[in-house]
Design a protein around this motif. Structure first.
Motif, short mmCIF file in Angstrom:
data_model
loop_
_atom_site.label_atom_id
_atom_site.label_comp_id
_atom_site.label_asym_id
_atom_site.label_seq_id
_atom_site.Cartn_x
_atom_site.Cartn_y
_atom_site.Cartn_z
N LEU A 42 0.66 -1.09 -0.29
CA LEU A 42 0.03 -0.04 -0.21
C LEU A 42 0.89 1.20 0.09
CD1 LEU A 42 -2.92 1.16 0.42
CD2 LEU A 42 -2.46 1.18 2.80
N TYR A 43 0.62 2.29 -1.01
CA TYR A 43 1.25 3.48 -1.06
C TYR A 43 2.72 3.38 -0.86
CZ TYR A 43 -3.44 4.82 0.39
OH TYR A 43 -4.86 5.13 0.71
N GLU A 44 3.36 2.44 -1.91
CA GLU A 44 4.46 2.39 -1.89
C GLU A 44 5.23 3.62 -2.11
OE1 GLU A 44 7.75 -1.20 -3.38
OE2 GLU A 44 5.91 -1.30 -3.91
N GLY A 45 6.36 3.90 -1.35
CA GLY A 45 7.08 5.30 -1.98
C GLY A 45 6.47 6.35 -1.23
N LEU A 46 5.56 6.31 -0.60
CA LEU A 46 4.83 7.39 0.23
C LEU A 46 5.96 8.15 1.16
CD1 LEU A 46 1.94 8.86 0.45
CD2 LEU A 46 1.86 7.64 2.70
N PRO A 47 6.27 9.55 1.10
CA PRO A 47 6.91 10.12 2.01
C PRO A 47 6.58 9.67 3.36
CG PRO A 47 6.32 11.67 0.24
CD PRO A 47 5.38 10.31 0.13
N LEU A 48 7.58 9.84 4.46
CA LEU A 48 7.37 9.42 5.90
C LEU A 48 6.42 10.62 6.19
CD1 LEU A 48 7.56 7.65 8.30
CD2 LEU A 48 9.69 8.64 8.69
N GLY A 49 6.72 11.70 5.94
CA GLY A 49 6.19 12.79 6.53
C GLY A 49 4.62 13.22 6.02
N HIS A 50 4.26 12.36 4.95
CA HIS A 50 2.78 12.56 4.55
C HIS A 50 1.90 12.08 5.70
CE1 HIS A 50 -1.02 12.20 2.24
NE2 HIS A 50 -0.23 12.75 1.24
N GLY A 78 17.64 5.47 -10.03
CA GLY A 78 17.30 4.90 -8.72
C GLY A 78 16.04 4.79 -8.13
N LEU A 79 15.68 5.17 -6.99
CA LEU A 79 14.42 5.18 -6.48
C LEU A 79 13.24 5.69 -7.14
CD1 LEU A 79 12.81 4.52 -3.89
CD2 LEU A 79 13.55 6.76 -2.90
N ALA A 80 13.61 6.73 -7.84
CA ALA A 80 12.37 7.25 -8.87
C ALA A 80 12.26 6.21 -9.98
CB ALA A 80 12.89 8.51 -9.43
N ALA A 81 13.24 5.85 -10.52
CA ALA A 81 12.71 4.52 -11.41
C ALA A 81 12.06 3.19 -10.87
CB ALA A 81 14.34 4.38 -12.33
N TRP A 82 12.46 2.97 -9.72
CA TRP A 82 12.05 1.89 -8.98
C TRP A 82 10.48 2.30 -8.93
CZ3 TRP A 82 12.27 -2.96 -7.60
CH2 TRP A 82 11.29 -3.43 -6.29
N LEU A 83 10.12 3.28 -8.15
CA LEU A 83 8.81 3.61 -7.92
C LEU A 83 7.96 3.68 -9.15
CD1 LEU A 83 9.35 5.86 -4.95
CD2 LEU A 83 8.46 3.65 -4.92
N ARG A 84 8.51 4.50 -10.15
CA ARG A 84 7.76 4.46 -11.39
C ARG A 84 7.26 3.00 -11.90
NH1 ARG A 84 11.21 8.70 -12.80
NH2 ARG A 84 12.59 7.43 -14.20
N TRP A 85 8.27 2.32 -11.95
CA TRP A 85 7.82 0.76 -12.25
C TRP A 85 6.92 0.07 -11.31
CZ3 TRP A 85 9.32 -4.27 -10.56
CH2 TRP A 85 9.08 -5.17 -11.29
N ARG A 86 7.10 0.46 -9.86
CA ARG A 86 6.02 -0.24 -9.03
C ARG A 86 4.68 0.31 -9.06
NH1 ARG A 86 6.61 -4.74 -7.07
NH2 ARG A 86 5.80 -4.29 -5.11
N HIS A 87 4.52 1.51 -9.48
CA HIS A 87 3.10 2.33 -9.50
C HIS A 87 2.67 1.90 -10.82
CE1 HIS A 87 2.73 4.14 -5.52
NE2 HIS A 87 3.98 4.07 -5.68
N ASP A 88 3.49 1.81 -11.88
CA ASP A 88 2.82 1.45 -13.37
C ASP A 88 3.69 0.39 -14.05
OD1 ASP A 88 1.34 1.60 -15.45
OD2 ASP A 88 2.42 3.42 -16.30
N PRO A 89 3.71 -0.97 -13.66
CA PRO A 89 4.39 -1.80 -14.10
C PRO A 89 4.27 -2.08 -15.76
CG PRO A 89 3.09 -2.78 -12.24
CD PRO A 89 3.03 -1.39 -12.50
N GLN A 90 4.98 -2.04 -16.52
CA GLN A 90 4.82 -2.16 -17.86
C GLN A 90 6.43 -2.11 -18.57
OE1 GLN A 90 4.26 0.88 -20.40
NE2 GLN A 90 3.05 2.24 -18.84
N PRO A 91 6.45 -2.48 -19.68
CA PRO A 91 7.88 -2.23 -20.37
C PRO A 91 8.45 -0.99 -20.37
CG PRO A 91 6.24 -3.77 -21.74
CD PRO A 91 5.47 -3.21 -20.61
N ARG A 92 7.64 0.05 -20.44
CA ARG A 92 8.19 1.58 -20.80
C ARG A 92 8.68 1.79 -19.22
NH1 ARG A 92 3.29 2.61 -23.80
NH2 ARG A 92 3.88 2.93 -25.99
#
Length: 1008
Positions: free
Chosen positions: A182-190, A328-342
């Motif tokens: 759930l909400y993977e990558g959400l900032p701790l301060g949110h 790094g983390l941004a590339a990881w989260l983009r894939w985790r939230h929208d897993p697809q080839p792009r």
């Protein structure tokens, strides 16, 4: 419980050590986390034991921990068994299951204990897991040369700094049963990060449980291996007579750093892949993702790739939106939230080579990491649309409805281009056994084009006269109480055939569901080519099939089960083949399985007919006259009636009478009652298979008995050996390694079964000395032959020894091989004496992995050692389970090979000019003379690791073959002699090629 007042531990930490994650850092964080004075049980394999012992003893010596013990499984044991034992021996009310990939933050344990004390409805509590941001920073990668996605471990866990992001706050399920964080990558301060929620399962990285609950649930089910933690959570949360349904939660005031950056991929990917392949039921988890999102005030919809989506808007997230640019983390989260080839390819590109190789391996092992076929997305969209309407989720219903209206656009603009981009990057290069998702890519990119290229679909069947008349084909369908929708699907698949000259002969076997004969009657009235008879008494599948066969007036008859499907071009392909080849009696094709969602999987891609295997299965089409000659299907062989039929038809039939169509022309439906879904649904299958093979052996004049392979549902013949048979075992040695006592004992046993002579053939003086230092038992009366004088050459030594031998059968053996339990070398001798057999090889192992089970042909024109490197437990399933059977191969290993002496000498032995290709050359020369090489599963030997490095596509026997290494000249020499033969060999399905992992890989689009 007031632990402050008690002078004894309240907690036992069960620390599971993973090789790539430091236990020292994890232990160092325990005192600050609140585990001071508690007990520690370390769970690790023997290779990590010394390291773990040092860390644990130091923690006790320094006063951090009260007690420490290390648990390691013995050979063949499991760490989870040790976890259960440690929990049994613990004397504390709480257990903390901790991974060495997790670093607890200071003060993190007391809040977890407080939650369990205060909330009896909780089964377990996790901390909030944070990403180790150093793992994703490009600076960390560039400075160390490796990634910290699991290879970087900070020495201690400080309080998180600015910009910390949540890796896991809870696991949720979508409407397809798939698992997500759930909400993977959400900032701790949110604001949403501080909310307490309840979940169905907890995270294995750091989970606090009550010991009594763990023991009451029976602990871990070791047989479930990687799923044992999920199983434990489901058992802990399940309601009992004394306790209501319970849940898991994360405590926002308790933090931990998850140093395994790929944790979410591995955990969710395993569950979702098993779910996608229908190895798990979709209802094991309740869909709670949408409900939790709505409770947080968020709308729940789905992406263009149909992934459930609920994320705080960029307006509330500010600069922390998951689509921010960077590595790094941004590339990881983009894939985790929208897993697809792009999003997957940029993620892989952001990784260093070693980590990228591991991530590609995850893509192969976890099919949900890669795109599926359009059929799966259609099923998913329909499910999401219906659930959206039922559960009052308008955005989800609207998104799925829109997707269904534009499914064709998705296929042409997203799915197929995405698959092509992954193909171009080599993600589908592995064999089918290691990358099942490659079949999905093949179906979307290659199958339709292949079908169109192999047949002229535009022919006018009424007017085409070239090559003879178009034959009529009968399709026999026995029917008994299928699901009505499955029956309609089977009937419709015949009506949809492109080829018009067919008869559908249906016999209802006294179905008790009155709807079934009504459906059949309506279809028969609709098309005059459908012939129907209703049996008054149930006679089971064989009698019902024969009743349907009586309706046939066609020269060719195929078989279709009442719930399976034929693709629209199936009969067209059969007709085109038999029309041009009037000598044919039996035609068979490849097949796959289709599940309740309409998704195809598990292709069975066959070779040309092998009488030792006789695996024709579906789609099989016979000359009707021959079917009637053998009496059709036999009652009493139900469940294996088709295998029995193929044996009886194929016996004493020349190879020109059988043809294989290398196309998938049959879809075998998987459901609970089908043999494809569960053999246990039809327990009589195994007995029928055994009897069919036994009777076939007797009819063929073989003195053999069918015995189970044990490890799958196949049977293999065990042959009797004439005690008067003469066998010459040639032990070849290339160095000073002595012959093992185990090998001498095995040869002594063999000498009691045949007339045996043993010839010790050294290749040099050192090997000759080794034979003298480890002499054969006196009963063997072994002879020591002189080494070859001119040069050390393995194949020349074989030729030399063959001249000195006197046995009917030559049995060449590497003097260093070790027989494995159950190895029966006499079976190789018996097979070598059979008619039409050339060389017979055994199965060789090295370092616990498969080394040689026969050479097979590749499209390159070169042979390869099929499935080299496979683990033992996989042999029952890889290469369609046939590695456990006696079967034809291109050539066998020189290190354990039997061949008739006259056959070997007539062929001139090994051709020394072929170098390391000499074994393949011999097998091909014998095949040209009508003598086929066999690989026999009865002979099992282990090759010691010191037997030399591997040679490309060949065996390596010490330094001798090392000096015979393949050169460009020998390679070209082999290709000039045999390249065309190897490329066209029927041992290889035309849709397959050798993969880099030595498995069979599908030929993709650009290969045609």
């Amino acid at each position: 419980m007031n632990t402050e007042c008690e002078n004894r531990p309240w907690l036992t930490v069960l620390l599971r050590v993973w090789t790539q994650f430091s236990p020292e850092a994890c232990c160092a964080a325990l005192e600050g986390a609140g585990a001071g004075g508690q007990n520690l049980a370390v769970l690790c394999h023997e290779s990590e034991r010394e390291r773990a012992m040092v860390a644990g003893r130091e923690a006790v010596r320094s006063g951090i921990l009260r007690a420490f013990r290390c648990y390691s499984p013995q050979a063949g044991g499991h760490l989870l068994e040790e976890a259960n034992r440690a929990a049994q021996q613990a004397r504390t009310p709480y257990l903390l299951f901790l991974s060495s990939a997790v670093l607890l933050a200071p003060g993190s344990l007391p809040p977890l204990q407080h939650r369990l004390d205060e909330e009896p409805g909780l089964a377990g509590v996790n901390p909030l897991f944070l990403y180790d941001q150093k793992a994703f920073s490009s600076s960390a990668i560039s400075s160390s040369g490796v990634s910290s996605f699991g290879e970087h471990c900070p020495p201690v866990c400080d309080q998180p700094g600015q910009g910390a992001r949540i890796a896991h706050m809870g696991s949720v399920a979508d409407h397809l049963g798939q698992l997500h964080y759930l909400y993977e990558g959400l900032p701790l301060g949110h604001a949403l990060a501080g909310k307490r929620r309840r979940f169905q399962v907890g995270h294995a990285g750091a989970l606090l449980l009550r010991r009594e609950d763990f023991l009451a649930a029976g602990g871990f089910n070791v047989a479930l291996d990687s799923l044992a933690h999920m199983d434990l959570c489901l058992k802990l949360a399940a309601p009992t007579p004394n306790k209501p349904l319970r849940a898991f939660s994360s405590e926002p005031s308790s933090l931990a750093v998850l140093t395994d950056g790929l944790d979410g991929w591995k955990s969710c990917g395993l569950w979702n892949s098993l779910l996608q392949r229908e190895r798990l039921r979709a209802d094991l988890l309740r869909p709670d993702h949408a409900a939790l999102a709505r409770a947080d005030g968020l709308e729940y919809g789905c992406s263009n790739w149909l992934h459930g989506h609920a994320w705080p808007t960029a307006g509330t997230m500010g600069e922390f939106a998951p689509d921010e640019k960077g590595d790094g983390l941004a590339a990881w989260l983009r894939w985790r939230h929208d897993p697809q080839p792009r999003t997957l390819l940029p993620l892989l590109e952001s990784m260093p080579p070693r980590l990228r190789a591991f991530a590609v391996q995850l893509c192969h092992e976890l099919p949900s990491s890669l795109p599926s076929t359009l059929a799966w997305y259609l099923f998913a969209a329909e499910t999401l649309r219906d659930c959206g309407k039922k559960d009052g989720l308008p955005l989800l219903a609207a998104s799925a409805t829109y997707w269904l209206a534009h499914a064709g656009d998705f296929q042409h603009h997203d799915l197929q281009p995405g698959l092509k981009s992954l193909l171009d990057e080599g993600l589908y290069s592995s064999g089918l056994d290691n990358c099942p998702a490659s079949f999905d890519a093949w179906m979307e990119l290659a199958e339709k084009e292949r079908s169109e290229n192999t047949s002229k679909v535009a022919e006018d069947f009424d007017h085409l006269e070239v090559g003879g008349a178009w034959p009529s084909i009968a399709v026999v369908m026995p029917v008994y109480n299928p699901r009505p929708e499955h029956l309609r699907g089977a009937l419709d698949s015949v009506l949809a055939q492109e080829y018009p000259y067919w008869q559908l002969c249906v016999a209802d076997d006294a179905s008790t569901n009155n709807e079934i004969p009504e459906i059949l009657g309506r279809y028969a009235a609709q098309d005059g080519r459908i012939r129907l008879t209703l049996r008054e008494q149930n006679g089971h599948i064989s009698r019902a099939s024969n009743t349907a066969l009586e309706l046939s007036e066609a020269p060719w008859t195929g078989f279709l089960d009442h719930d399976d499907l034929l693709p629209s071009h199936a009969l067209r392909e059969v007709a085109a083949l038999v029309r041009q080849n009037p000598e044919l009696v039996l035609v068979y094709s490849d097949e796959d399985k289709i599940d309740a969602r309409g998704v195809r999987r598990t292709p069975i891609l066959k070779a040309d007919f092998d009488p030792w295997v006789c695996a024709v299965w579906h789609f099989s089409v016979y000359a009707t006259e021959r079917l009637r000659q053998v009496g059709g299907l036999r009652a009493g062989f139900e469940g294996s009636q088709d295998f029995d039929l193929s044996l009886r038809v194929a016996e004493n039939m020349g190879p020109e009478c059988v043809a294989h169509i290398p196309q998938i022309l049959y879809h075998w439906r998987v459901h609970a009652q089908s043999a494809s879904g569960s053999l246990g649904a039809k327990p009589y299958v195994l007995d029928a298979t055994r009897r069919a093979l036994d009777e076939s052996a007797r009819r063929r004049g073989l003195r053999a008995t069918a015995v189970p392979t044990i490890r799958n549902n196949f049977f293999v013949l065990r042959h009797e050996l004439d005690a008067c048979s003469r066998c010459s075992v040639v032990l070849l040695a290339a160095d000073a390694t002595p012959v093992s006592a185990r090998l001498w004992d095995d040869l002594e046993r063999l000498s009691q079964l045949v007339c045996l002579e043993v010839l010790c053939q050294p290749l040099n003086a050192a090997a000759a000395e080794a034979f003298k230092k480890s002499p054969a038992p006196a009963a063997l009366n072994a002879r020591l032959l002189p080494p070859e004088k001119e040069k050390e050459n393995w194949h020349a030594a074989c030729n030399l020894a063959a001249q000195s031998a006197s046995g009917q059968v030559l049995f060449f053996m590497d003097a260093r091989i070790l027989p494995l339990p159950g190895s029966l070398p006499e079976q190789l001798v018996a097979l070598a004496l059979e008619k039409g057999v050339g060389t017979v090889g055994g199965t060789l192992w090295r370092g616990g992995r498969l080394w040689h089970a026969g050479l097979m042909p590749d499209v390159t024109g070169l042979p390869f050692a099929v499935q080299r490197g496979a683990e033992s437990e996989l042999l029952a399933s890889i290469s369609w389970g046939q590695l456990l059977l006696t079967r034809r191969v291109l050539a066998v290993s020189e290190q354990a090979m039997a061949v008739q002496r006259t056959v070997f000498l007539e062929q001139g032995g090994y051709d020394l000019a072929m170098g390391p290709w000499a074994a393949a050359d011999l097998g091909l020369r014998l095949a040209s003379a009508g003598l086929h090489s066999l690989n026999c599963p009865w002979g099992q030997w282990h090759i010691p690791p010191e037997s030399g490095p591997a040679l490309e596509y060949t065996d390596c026997v010490g330094n001798v073959l090392e000096r015979q290494r393949i050169t460009p000249q020998t390679r070209e020499f082999f290709l000039a002699r045999w390249g065309g033969t190897v490329r066209g060999s029927g041992l290889r399905n035309a849709m397959l090629r050798a993969a880099p992992d030595q498995g069979w890989a599908l030929m993709m689009k650009e290969n045609f």
